[in-house]
Design an enzyme around this catalytic site. Sequence first.
Site, PDB file in Angstrom:
ATOM      1  CG  ASP A 263      -9.922  -0.689   5.120  1.00 15.22           C
ATOM      2  OD1 ASP A 263      -9.707  -0.890   3.990  1.00 15.22           O
ATOM      3  OD2 ASP A 263      -8.889  -0.921   6.402  1.00 15.22           O
TER       4      ASP A 263
ATOM      5  CD  GLN B 172      -3.616  -4.343   6.916  1.00 17.15           C
ATOM      6  OE1 GLN B 172      -3.103  -3.301   6.623  1.00 17.15           O
ATOM      7  NE2 GLN B 172      -4.019  -5.349   6.702  1.00 17.15           N
TER       8      GLN B 172
ATOM      9  CE  LYS C 247      -3.802  -1.946   2.536  1.00 15.65           C
ATOM     10  NZ  LYS C 247      -4.330  -2.136   3.828  1.00 15.65           N
TER      11      LYS C 247
END
Length: 269
Positions: free
Chosen positions: A119, A96, A52
Amino acid sequence: MEILDGKALALKRRAALAEWVAAHRDKAGRAPGLTVLLAGDDPASATYVRSKEKAAAKAGIQGEVQRLPADISENELLARIEALNADETVDGILVQLPLPQGLDEDLLLDAIDPSKDVDGFHPINSGALWQQRGQVAPCTPQGIMHLLAEHSIELSGQHAVIVGRSNIVGRPMAELLLQQHATVTIAHSRTRDLPSLLGGADIVVAAVGRPGFIQANWLKEGAVCIDVGINRIEDGLVGDFEWQGLDQVARAATPVPGGVGPMTIATLL
Protein backbone atom coordinates in the site's frame (compact mmCIF):
# COMPACT_ATOMS: atom_id res chain seq x y z
CA MET A 1 -14.80 15.75 -23.46
CA GLU A 2 -12.48 12.75 -23.44
CA ILE A 3 -13.45 9.95 -21.06
CA LEU A 4 -10.41 8.59 -19.23
CA ASP A 5 -11.44 4.94 -19.15
CA GLY A 6 -9.74 3.36 -16.16
CA LYS A 7 -11.57 0.07 -16.59
CA ALA A 8 -10.16 -0.53 -20.07
CA LEU A 9 -6.61 0.34 -19.05
CA ALA A 10 -6.85 -1.76 -15.89
CA LEU A 11 -7.90 -4.81 -17.92
CA LYS A 12 -4.98 -4.29 -20.28
CA ARG A 13 -2.50 -3.95 -17.42
CA ARG A 14 -3.91 -6.98 -15.61
CA ALA A 15 -3.62 -9.11 -18.76
CA ALA A 16 0.04 -8.12 -19.12
CA LEU A 17 0.55 -8.85 -15.42
CA ALA A 18 -0.91 -12.34 -15.77
CA GLU A 19 1.70 -13.12 -18.44
CA TRP A 20 4.47 -11.79 -16.19
CA VAL A 21 3.22 -13.82 -13.21
CA ALA A 22 3.14 -17.01 -15.30
CA ALA A 23 6.74 -16.45 -16.41
CA HIS A 24 7.81 -15.60 -12.87
CA ARG A 25 6.14 -18.73 -11.49
CA ASP A 26 8.03 -20.93 -13.96
CA LYS A 27 11.31 -19.26 -13.02
CA ALA A 28 10.89 -18.96 -9.25
CA GLY A 29 8.86 -22.09 -8.63
CA ARG A 30 5.94 -20.24 -7.05
CA ALA A 31 3.54 -17.40 -7.71
CA PRO A 32 3.90 -14.04 -5.93
CA GLY A 33 2.01 -14.07 -2.63
CA LEU A 34 -0.31 -11.35 -1.31
CA THR A 35 -2.06 -11.53 2.06
CA VAL A 36 -4.83 -9.14 3.11
CA LEU A 37 -5.85 -8.71 6.74
CA LEU A 38 -9.51 -7.67 7.00
CA ALA A 39 -10.73 -6.94 10.52
CA GLY A 40 -14.39 -6.24 11.18
CA ASP A 41 -17.43 -6.16 8.92
CA ASP A 42 -17.30 -2.77 7.20
CA PRO A 43 -19.41 -3.35 4.03
CA ALA A 44 -17.31 -1.13 1.74
CA SER A 45 -14.09 -2.79 2.91
CA ALA A 46 -15.57 -6.26 2.41
CA THR A 47 -16.62 -5.40 -1.15
CA TYR A 48 -13.24 -3.91 -1.97
CA VAL A 49 -11.36 -6.91 -0.57
CA ARG A 50 -13.51 -9.33 -2.60
CA SER A 51 -12.59 -7.36 -5.73
CA LYS A 52 -8.89 -7.59 -4.84
CA GLU A 53 -9.23 -11.31 -4.14
CA LYS A 54 -10.86 -12.04 -7.50
CA ALA A 55 -8.42 -9.85 -9.43
CA ALA A 56 -5.41 -11.48 -7.77
CA ALA A 57 -6.71 -14.94 -8.65
CA LYS A 58 -7.23 -13.97 -12.30
CA ALA A 59 -3.68 -12.63 -12.46
CA GLY A 60 -2.30 -15.86 -11.01
CA ILE A 61 -1.19 -14.24 -7.76
CA GLN A 62 -1.38 -16.44 -4.68
CA GLY A 63 -3.82 -14.38 -2.65
CA GLU A 64 -5.12 -14.98 0.86
CA VAL A 65 -7.61 -12.95 2.84
CA GLN A 66 -7.57 -13.41 6.61
CA ARG A 67 -11.04 -12.32 7.72
CA LEU A 68 -10.86 -11.39 11.39
CA PRO A 69 -13.45 -10.34 13.99
CA ALA A 70 -13.97 -6.69 14.85
CA ASP A 71 -12.98 -7.35 18.46
CA ILE A 72 -9.57 -8.78 17.57
CA SER A 73 -6.88 -7.50 19.90
CA GLU A 74 -4.08 -5.25 18.79
CA ASN A 75 -1.52 -7.79 20.00
CA GLU A 76 -3.07 -10.57 17.92
CA LEU A 77 -3.03 -8.41 14.81
CA LEU A 78 0.60 -7.49 15.46
CA ALA A 79 1.45 -11.17 15.84
CA ARG A 80 -0.20 -11.97 12.52
CA ILE A 81 1.73 -9.19 10.80
CA GLU A 82 5.02 -10.42 12.28
CA ALA A 83 4.27 -13.94 11.07
CA LEU A 84 3.62 -12.66 7.56
CA ASN A 85 6.81 -10.58 7.66
CA ALA A 86 8.74 -13.79 8.35
CA ASP A 87 6.88 -15.90 5.76
CA GLU A 88 9.03 -16.14 2.61
CA THR A 89 6.02 -17.12 0.48
CA VAL A 90 4.31 -13.80 1.28
CA ASP A 91 5.63 -10.94 -0.88
CA GLY A 92 2.95 -8.36 -0.07
CA ILE A 93 0.97 -7.53 3.07
CA LEU A 94 -2.07 -5.28 3.12
CA VAL A 95 -4.02 -4.23 6.21
CA GLN A 96 -7.42 -3.13 4.96
CA LEU A 97 -8.53 0.27 6.25
CA PRO A 98 -10.46 1.52 8.11
CA LEU A 99 -9.70 -0.64 11.13
CA PRO A 100 -12.27 -1.25 13.86
CA GLN A 101 -12.43 1.38 16.58
CA GLY A 102 -9.82 0.97 19.29
CA LEU A 103 -7.03 -0.34 17.07
CA ASP A 104 -3.99 1.89 16.52
CA GLU A 105 -3.76 2.25 12.75
CA ASP A 106 -0.28 3.80 12.74
CA LEU A 107 1.13 1.15 15.07
CA LEU A 108 -0.16 -1.69 12.90
CA LEU A 109 0.88 -0.20 9.56
CA ASP A 110 4.33 0.57 10.94
CA ALA A 111 4.72 -3.10 11.90
CA ILE A 112 4.63 -4.24 8.25
CA ASP A 113 8.02 -4.98 6.70
CA PRO A 114 8.56 -1.98 4.34
CA SER A 115 9.64 -4.37 1.55
CA LYS A 116 6.21 -6.07 1.79
CA ASP A 117 4.18 -2.86 2.16
CA VAL A 118 2.17 -2.94 -1.07
CA ASP A 119 0.00 0.00 0.00
CA GLY A 120 2.97 2.34 0.42
CA PHE A 121 1.74 3.58 3.79
CA HIS A 122 4.81 2.68 5.86
CA PRO A 123 6.69 5.86 6.91
CA ILE A 124 9.91 4.53 5.36
CA ASN A 125 8.20 4.14 1.98
CA SER A 126 6.31 7.42 2.37
CA GLY A 127 9.51 9.30 3.24
CA ALA A 128 11.41 7.66 0.39
CA LEU A 129 8.66 8.74 -2.02
CA TRP A 130 8.90 12.38 -0.90
CA GLN A 131 12.68 12.30 -1.26
CA GLN A 132 12.39 10.65 -4.69
CA ARG A 133 14.33 7.64 -3.41
CA GLY A 134 11.59 5.02 -3.55
CA GLN A 135 9.29 3.39 -6.07
CA VAL A 136 6.47 2.33 -3.72
CA ALA A 137 3.54 4.75 -3.71
CA PRO A 138 -0.07 4.30 -2.60
CA CYS A 139 -2.05 2.53 -5.30
CA THR A 140 -4.70 5.15 -6.06
CA PRO A 141 -2.36 8.06 -6.92
CA GLN A 142 0.00 5.70 -8.74
CA GLY A 143 -2.94 4.39 -10.78
CA ILE A 144 -3.98 7.94 -11.62
CA MET A 145 -0.47 8.64 -12.93
CA HIS A 146 -0.68 5.56 -15.19
CA LEU A 147 -4.05 6.76 -16.49
CA LEU A 148 -2.76 10.26 -17.21
CA ALA A 149 0.26 8.84 -19.04
CA GLU A 150 -1.92 6.47 -21.10
CA HIS A 151 -3.92 9.44 -22.38
CA SER A 152 -0.85 11.64 -22.91
CA ILE A 153 -2.03 14.30 -20.46
CA GLU A 154 0.72 16.93 -20.22
CA LEU A 155 1.81 17.53 -16.62
CA SER A 156 5.00 19.59 -16.85
CA GLY A 157 4.28 23.23 -16.02
CA GLN A 158 0.59 22.59 -15.41
CA HIS A 159 -1.19 23.82 -12.28
CA ALA A 160 -2.72 20.86 -10.46
CA VAL A 161 -5.11 21.35 -7.56
CA ILE A 162 -5.77 18.36 -5.31
CA VAL A 163 -8.88 18.62 -3.16
CA GLY A 164 -8.17 16.40 -0.16
CA ARG A 165 -5.04 15.95 1.97
CA SER A 166 -5.13 12.33 3.12
CA ASN A 167 -2.03 10.16 3.35
CA ILE A 168 -3.78 7.68 1.06
CA VAL A 169 -4.48 10.00 -1.88
CA GLY A 170 -3.90 13.74 -1.50
CA ARG A 171 -0.37 13.96 -0.15
CA PRO A 172 1.26 11.19 -2.26
CA MET A 173 -0.64 12.46 -5.31
CA ALA A 174 1.02 15.84 -4.81
CA GLU A 175 4.50 14.30 -4.76
CA LEU A 176 3.92 12.17 -7.86
CA LEU A 177 2.70 15.24 -9.77
CA LEU A 178 5.67 17.27 -8.52
CA GLN A 179 7.99 14.58 -9.86
CA GLN A 180 6.46 15.23 -13.29
CA HIS A 181 7.13 18.98 -12.89
CA ALA A 182 3.56 20.10 -12.24
CA THR A 183 2.90 23.03 -9.92
CA VAL A 184 0.77 21.61 -7.12
CA THR A 185 -1.73 23.09 -4.68
CA ILE A 186 -3.43 20.98 -2.01
CA ALA A 187 -6.86 22.24 -0.97
CA HIS A 188 -8.92 20.94 1.94
CA SER A 189 -11.90 21.65 4.18
CA ARG A 190 -10.42 24.91 5.47
CA THR A 191 -9.38 26.29 2.09
CA ARG A 192 -10.99 29.66 1.45
CA ASP A 193 -12.85 30.34 -1.79
CA LEU A 194 -12.26 26.94 -3.39
CA PRO A 195 -14.17 27.85 -6.60
CA SER A 196 -11.70 30.67 -7.35
CA LEU A 197 -8.76 28.36 -6.73
CA LEU A 198 -10.17 25.69 -9.03
CA GLY A 199 -10.85 28.31 -11.67
CA GLY A 200 -7.10 28.53 -12.28
CA ALA A 201 -6.38 24.80 -12.28
CA ASP A 202 -5.33 22.84 -15.36
CA ILE A 203 -5.78 19.54 -13.52
CA VAL A 204 -8.18 18.89 -10.62
CA VAL A 205 -7.96 15.75 -8.49
CA ALA A 206 -10.99 15.42 -6.21
CA ALA A 207 -10.80 13.13 -3.18
CA VAL A 208 -13.28 14.53 -0.66
CA GLY A 209 -16.02 11.89 -0.52
CA ARG A 210 -18.90 14.32 -1.12
CA PRO A 211 -21.22 13.50 -4.02
CA GLY A 212 -21.30 16.15 -6.74
CA PHE A 213 -19.35 18.58 -4.59
CA ILE A 214 -17.26 20.22 -7.34
CA GLN A 215 -19.39 22.16 -9.80
CA ALA A 216 -18.64 22.49 -13.50
CA ASN A 217 -18.91 26.28 -13.35
CA TRP A 218 -16.01 26.40 -10.87
CA LEU A 219 -13.61 24.98 -13.43
CA LYS A 220 -11.30 26.46 -16.01
CA GLU A 221 -12.19 25.63 -19.59
CA GLY A 222 -10.07 22.70 -20.74
CA ALA A 223 -9.43 21.33 -17.24
CA VAL A 224 -8.62 17.66 -16.71
CA CYS A 225 -10.85 16.24 -13.96
CA ILE A 226 -9.74 13.21 -11.94
CA ASP A 227 -12.52 11.92 -9.69
CA VAL A 228 -11.40 9.73 -6.79
CA GLY A 229 -14.76 9.95 -5.01
CA ILE A 230 -16.92 6.86 -4.72
CA ASN A 231 -20.19 7.91 -3.12
CA ARG A 232 -23.25 5.67 -2.88
CA ILE A 233 -26.58 7.44 -3.36
CA GLU A 234 -30.06 6.16 -4.20
CA ASP A 235 -29.30 6.19 -7.93
CA GLY A 236 -26.03 4.27 -7.55
CA LEU A 237 -22.38 5.32 -7.38
CA VAL A 238 -21.33 8.90 -8.13
CA GLY A 239 -18.11 10.86 -7.78
CA ASP A 240 -17.08 14.14 -6.21
CA PHE A 241 -17.66 16.11 -9.44
CA GLU A 242 -21.13 17.20 -10.48
CA TRP A 243 -21.30 15.52 -13.89
CA GLN A 244 -24.04 17.75 -15.31
CA GLY A 245 -22.39 20.41 -17.48
CA LEU A 246 -18.91 18.96 -17.00
CA ASP A 247 -18.65 17.98 -20.66
CA GLN A 248 -19.11 21.64 -21.63
CA VAL A 249 -16.03 22.70 -19.65
CA ALA A 250 -13.60 19.85 -19.11
CA ARG A 251 -11.12 18.57 -21.66
CA ALA A 252 -11.09 15.12 -20.05
CA ALA A 253 -12.56 13.39 -17.00
CA THR A 254 -12.65 10.04 -15.25
CA PRO A 255 -16.11 8.47 -14.88
CA VAL A 256 -17.50 7.01 -11.65
CA PRO A 257 -17.65 4.06 -11.69
CA GLY A 258 -15.08 2.89 -14.22
CA GLY A 259 -12.37 5.49 -13.78
CA VAL A 260 -9.94 5.60 -10.88
CA GLY A 261 -11.35 2.59 -8.98
CA PRO A 262 -10.26 -0.16 -11.39
CA MET A 263 -6.83 1.44 -11.70
CA THR A 264 -6.35 1.26 -7.93
CA ILE A 265 -6.74 -2.52 -7.89
CA ALA A 266 -4.68 -3.04 -11.06
CA THR A 267 -1.87 -0.94 -9.62
CA LEU A 268 -1.97 -2.82 -6.32
CA LEU A 269 -1.49 -6.10 -8.18
